[in-house]
Design an enzyme around this catalytic site. Structure first.
Site, short mmCIF file in Angstrom:
data_model
loop_
_atom_site.label_atom_id
_atom_site.label_comp_id
_atom_site.label_asym_id
_atom_site.label_seq_id
_atom_site.Cartn_x
_atom_site.Cartn_y
_atom_site.Cartn_z
N ASP A 86 0.82 -1.22 0.00
CA ASP A 86 0.00 0.00 0.00
C ASP A 86 0.85 1.26 0.00
O ASP A 86 2.04 1.23 0.32
CB ASP A 86 -0.93 0.02 1.22
CG ASP A 86 -0.17 0.08 2.54
OD1 ASP A 86 0.84 -0.63 2.68
OD2 ASP A 86 -0.58 0.86 3.43
N GLU A 179 0.29 -1.29 5.55
CA GLU A 179 1.34 -0.86 6.48
C GLU A 179 1.13 0.59 6.89
O GLU A 179 1.33 0.96 8.04
CB GLU A 179 2.72 -1.03 5.81
CG GLU A 179 3.90 -0.79 6.75
CD GLU A 179 4.40 0.65 6.78
OE1 GLU A 179 5.26 0.95 7.61
OE2 GLU A 179 3.92 1.49 5.98
ZN LIG Z 1 6.86 2.23 3.93
#
Ligand SMILES: [Zn+2]
Length: 421
Positions: A86, A179
């Site tokens: 992401d 993340e």
């Molecule tokens: Zn990163």
């Protein structure tokens, strides 16, 4: 000819994988599956047979089999490499048009899609003269955070599958969702991953190894007063808001996020609400050392006592909750994990340096889930911004570091001693 790792970055960066805050499900956005599926396909095309997509949560897991004979392979550790799919929700990641500024000659870099967006020359950029610099067109982020990491790992996989004669132990690969919104490890299958330890490839400057994160706690401070109708309050009303205001005035100037850096910890009031009857304040405590954390908790206790003395009738409550811990606690027990990364970098001609992250990382969470995981550089600069950039040289050095690491662990992984790993 563009280096392979740059071609990969350009391809992956064009795919929108922006994650979203405050979503309960993982992945927070369906579109992260687009890149996950592409990587599954590409891994299979590269000849990696053990590839698995977590259809529910978007994790990609793969195994590059050992080239060592089985008995030897079993004696050396299985090494993992991890990057996240992401991109940050803070800047648009839709319609990313990567621009490759070939053979950078120095000076500012104007981004073609928005004249207001100019990457000013700075020492880090100047050190990349002669390399290709990859940016967005200035209207979006680039997403080299962490597609530079994905590109580096995929390029290493390509190297491994085309060099079957090189001696290697088992290598595990994982690409993770979300993340950037703090959920990258929520459904990570540590057991199924099957690595003894791993490296996230999600850092900035060439040579960077992150082996430390903050210890983190949150304090909830409550101020209980006594409310009544303000028209008839004389001698009765005890307003908790004044006590909260006084408490806020007691925070030491030199212990705030805005006055600290490097290895200094801080106290940070970040949420306040309430009324005359009851006010509630949330305070973040951060420090790299357990003693520093304890001292900060004790200081809040003294501030609470001082506030009660100053405001008779107000009761100040203090509750401190653990958020996450410094991964050094885990990595310190496995010193070779970081030492081998330093060796791999030196072998690639890179001078390694250790970096203490002023926050938490997925690697820190994984470390406490039983998978020691420091972070290695991928080369990205100015992440989470339209001025994000990465150089081809940094990414090629990241690839070399990964390839060297796999080889070094195969050659030295079964060395005797208590710190085998
Ligand atoms: Zn990163």
């Amino acid at each position: 000819m563009k280096p392979k790792v740059v071609e990969r970055l350009v391809r992956y960066a064009a795919i929108d994988t922006q994650s979203k805050e405050e979503e309960l499900r993982v992945p927070s956005t369906e579109k992260q599956f687009t890149l996950a599926r592409l990587l599954v396909e590409e891994l299979r095309e590269l000849g990696v047979r053990e590839v698995r997509l977590d259809e529910e949560h978007g994790y990609v897991y793969a195994t590059v089999p050992a080239t060592l004979p089985p008995a030897e392979a079993a004696a050396v550790p299985a090494v993992g490499f991890i990057a996240h799919l992401d991109t940050s929700p803070s800047v648009s990641g839709t319609g990313v048009r990567p621009v490759v500024h070939e053979n950078y000659a120095g000076g500012d870099i104007a981004l073609p899609g928005d004249p207001a967006q100019v990457i000013r020359e700075n020492p880090v950029l100047r050190s990349q003269v002669g390399a290709d610099i990859v940016t967005s067109d200035g209207t979006t982020l680039l997403g080299a955070d962490d597609k530079a990491g994905i590109a580096a790992i995929m390029t290493a996989v390509q190297y491994w599958t085309t060099h079957p004669a090189e001696r290697r132990g088992t290598i595990r690969i994982a690409f993770t969702p979300d993340e950037e919104v703090g959920n990258g490890t929520a459904f990570f299958d540590v057991q199924g991953f099957g690595a003894d330890f791993a490296y996230t490839v999600d850092g900035g400057d060439i040579g960077e190894i992150s082996d430390e994160t903050f210890h983190a706690q949150t304090a909830v401070v409550t101020f209980a007063g006594r409310n009544t109708h303000p028209g008839y309050a004389k001698g009765i009303l005890v307003n908790s808001l004044y006590a909260a205001g006084h408490f806020l005035s007691l925070f030491p100037e030199g212990m705030k996020p805005e006055t600290t850096e490097g290895r200094e910890g801080y106290l940070h009031p970040h949420d306040l609400g309430g009324n005359e009857e009851l006010a509630r304040l949330k305070v973040l405590l951060r420090d790299f050392e357990t003693e520093g954390m304890a001292a900060k908790g004790a200081l809040l206790g003294e501030m609470a006592a001082e506030t009660e003395r100053r405001f008779p009738g107000v009761t100040v409550g203090l509750e401190i909750i653990d958020s996450y811990r410094n991964m050094k606690e885990v990595l310190g027990r496995h010193p070779r994990v970081v030492a081998m990364a330093e060796r791999a970098m030196r072998q690639a001609g890179v001078t390694p340096f250790r970096h203490a992250v002023r926050g938490g990382t997925d690697g820190a969470r994984l470390s406490f889930m039983g998978l020691p995981t420091p972070n290695l550089f991928a080369g990205m600069q100015n992440p989470h911004s339209k001025l994000e950039w990465v150089s081809s040289r940094a990414m090629e050095l990241a690839v070399a570091t990964i390839v060297n690491l796999a080889r070094l662990w195969a050659e030295n992984g079964n060395a005797p001693g208590p710190d085998r790993v």
